[in-house]
Design a protein around this motif. Structure first.
Motif, PDB file in Angstrom:
ATOM      1  N   SER A  32       0.877  -1.160   0.048  1.00 41.72           N
ATOM      2  CA  SER A  32       0.061  -0.056   0.054  1.00 41.72           C
ATOM      3  C   SER A  32       0.789   1.303  -0.092  1.00 41.72           C
ATOM      4  N   ALA A  33       0.726   2.182  -0.989  1.00 39.92           N
ATOM      5  CA  ALA A  33       1.533   3.286  -1.130  1.00 39.92           C
ATOM      6  C   ALA A  33       1.215   4.198   0.328  1.00 39.92           C
ATOM      7  N   ARG A 176       4.907   4.470  -4.381  1.00 38.12           N
ATOM      8  CA  ARG A 176       4.799   3.473  -5.400  1.00 38.12           C
ATOM      9  C   ARG A 176       5.937   3.585  -6.217  1.00 38.12           C
ATOM     10  N   TRP A 179       8.880   1.458  -4.596  1.00 34.09           N
ATOM     11  CA  TRP A 179       8.711   0.155  -3.928  1.00 34.09           C
ATOM     12  C   TRP A 179       9.841  -0.895  -4.289  1.00 34.09           C
TER      13      TRP A 179
END
Length: 422
Positions: A32-33, A176, A179
């Protein structure tokens, strides 16, 4: 405790028509961002009778003591591991120092409550004295025993469930766009931080030949369930985690009681209909449960759950937790860590066996811990300097416990730690 979980409510109970659908579900929900900063800590401690450290306190005894523990000021949740180790799971904190301070107060409250009953909570990566024995009667753990026995890893499974203890650090996945780099770094730091935190040189009353017997035990379980999700590379962590999860064999089928799977069935085979478990195709609930039975050193759960640290003393764990979070969250420290750990990014077994005795791991550890020490607040000075001195000398916590065990004997050494003697 989770910092943040992927929102699976919209697909709760969805039945998968294929492994492709299941893979998409995993990929969509694994990270999850979120902004960096929040941290969750979990600490496991072996429970000993201070008068007789060979005795393993039973389930009723442990639950009775826990029932008398006052409300913990830092808000941690208390649970009991299969072998009677006691775990504190702290709530998400806004930053690492807040998490450390809250966990420290909760540890002190819990230790005092157990001490009133003649019990001590010892922070070691593996029980150095007692043979494995399960005391938690939960059906999940009984089913896990059956699975490990059927898969030929009964001994390693028993030690893993009842004789190991760790410090777990939970950090946000971050934006994101970062990541892939963040997950790669979390993996690359693994061997170096294993060497820094290694604190389990003994198992079942004898020296194992490993600085981290805990890590060795996990490595003895099947690689498909407990090995790293990534190597040194990997530019799509969501796809890598989905592939890992679907290739891993199903351990348990959830229901009123967990039902062990005694043959090798990758989740992909269940989702594609090549195998039938529980008389049905799997749903998203089944897949969510399956993910809880996978134990890689870095596990995506919306956030990143970092599982490769041995449990270490109250004098050291604040510095080790701060070091790991700083090397991940501080951009300058993260660059230093990425460069320092590159030569040893996949040296998992070497780190567990020889710790800082390996010169390449030692070099990486000195650079990493020094970078964190430069950024540590005054409140952490004592713990941070103690850790830095030990790392510079090439000593990990296992060396300190080994020296104590040689000087006093294993039982007396454990009794000293259970009574809080330094």
């Amino acid at each position: 405790m989770p910092i943040r979980s992927g929102d699976t409510s919209e697909k709760a109970g969805t039945v998968f028509a294929s492994a492709t659908e299941a893979a998409e579900y995993v990929g969509d929900h694994c990270l999850s961002a979120a902004p960096l900063g929040p941290v969750g800590l979990e600490i496991e401690a072996h429970c000993y009778d201070t008068a007789d450290p060979l005795r393993r306190p039973g389930w009723d005894e442990l639950t009775a003591v826990i029932g008398e523990v006052p409300e913990l000021p830092g808000g941690s949740r208390i649970t009991v591991e299969p072998g009677g180790a006691v775990e504190l799971s702290g709530p998400p904190a806004r930053d690492v120092m807040t998490a450390i301070e809250a966990m420290s107060t909760d540890r002190a409250t819990l230790r005092a409550a157990f001490a009133r009953h003649g019990l001590g909570l010892v922070l070691l990566g593996a029980d150095p004295l007692r043979r494995p024995r399960r005391v938690n009667p939960g059906s999940r753990y009984s089913a896990m025993e059956t699975f490990f026995s059927a898969s030929g890893t009964a001994a390693a499974g028993a030690f893993m469930m009842t004789s190991t203890a760790s410090i777990q650090v939970n950090v946000e996945a971050g934006p994101r766009s970062g990541w892939a780099q963040r997950v790669r770094l979390a993996h690359a730091l693994g061997p170096t931080m294993i060497a820094v935190s290694a604190n389990s040189p003994m198992l079942g009353g004898r020296f194992s030949g490993w600085c981290s017997s805990r890590q060795w035990i996990w490595a003895e379980l099947d690689e498909a369930r407990c090995g790293p999700v990534l190597g040194a590379d990997g530019d799509d962590p969501a796809t890598d985690w989905a592939r890992y999860a679907l290739r891993a064999p199903v351990m348990l089928v959830p229901g009123a009681d967990a039902v062990p799977v005694t043959n090798w069935v990758p989740f992909a085979d269940w989702a594609d209909g090549r195998a039938v478990l529980g008389g049905r195709r799997p749903s998203s609930r089944d897949l969510d449960y399956h993910l809880t039975t996978l134990f890689p050193p870095v596990r995506p759960r919306g956030f990143l759950e970092i599982r490769y640290l041995d449990s270490v003393s109250d004098a050291l764990w604040p510095a080790i937790a701060f070091t790991l979070v700083t090397l991940l969250d501080d951009p300058v420290a993260a660059d230093i860590a990425a460069e320092a750990t590159e030569p040893v990014a996949t040296a998992w077994d070497r780190a567990a066996r020889v710790g800082l005795g390996d010169r390449h791991l030692h070099t990486a550890a000195v650079r990493c811990v020094a970078a964190a020490a430069e950024r540590a607040p005054a409140a952490l000075t004592e713990s941070m300097q103690r850790l830095l001195r030990s790392v510079e000398q090439g000593r990990c916590p296992a060396d300190d416990f080994a020296d104590r065990a040689v000087e006093y004997g294993i039982g007396p050494a454990v009794r000293q730690l259970a009574r809080g003697e330094t």
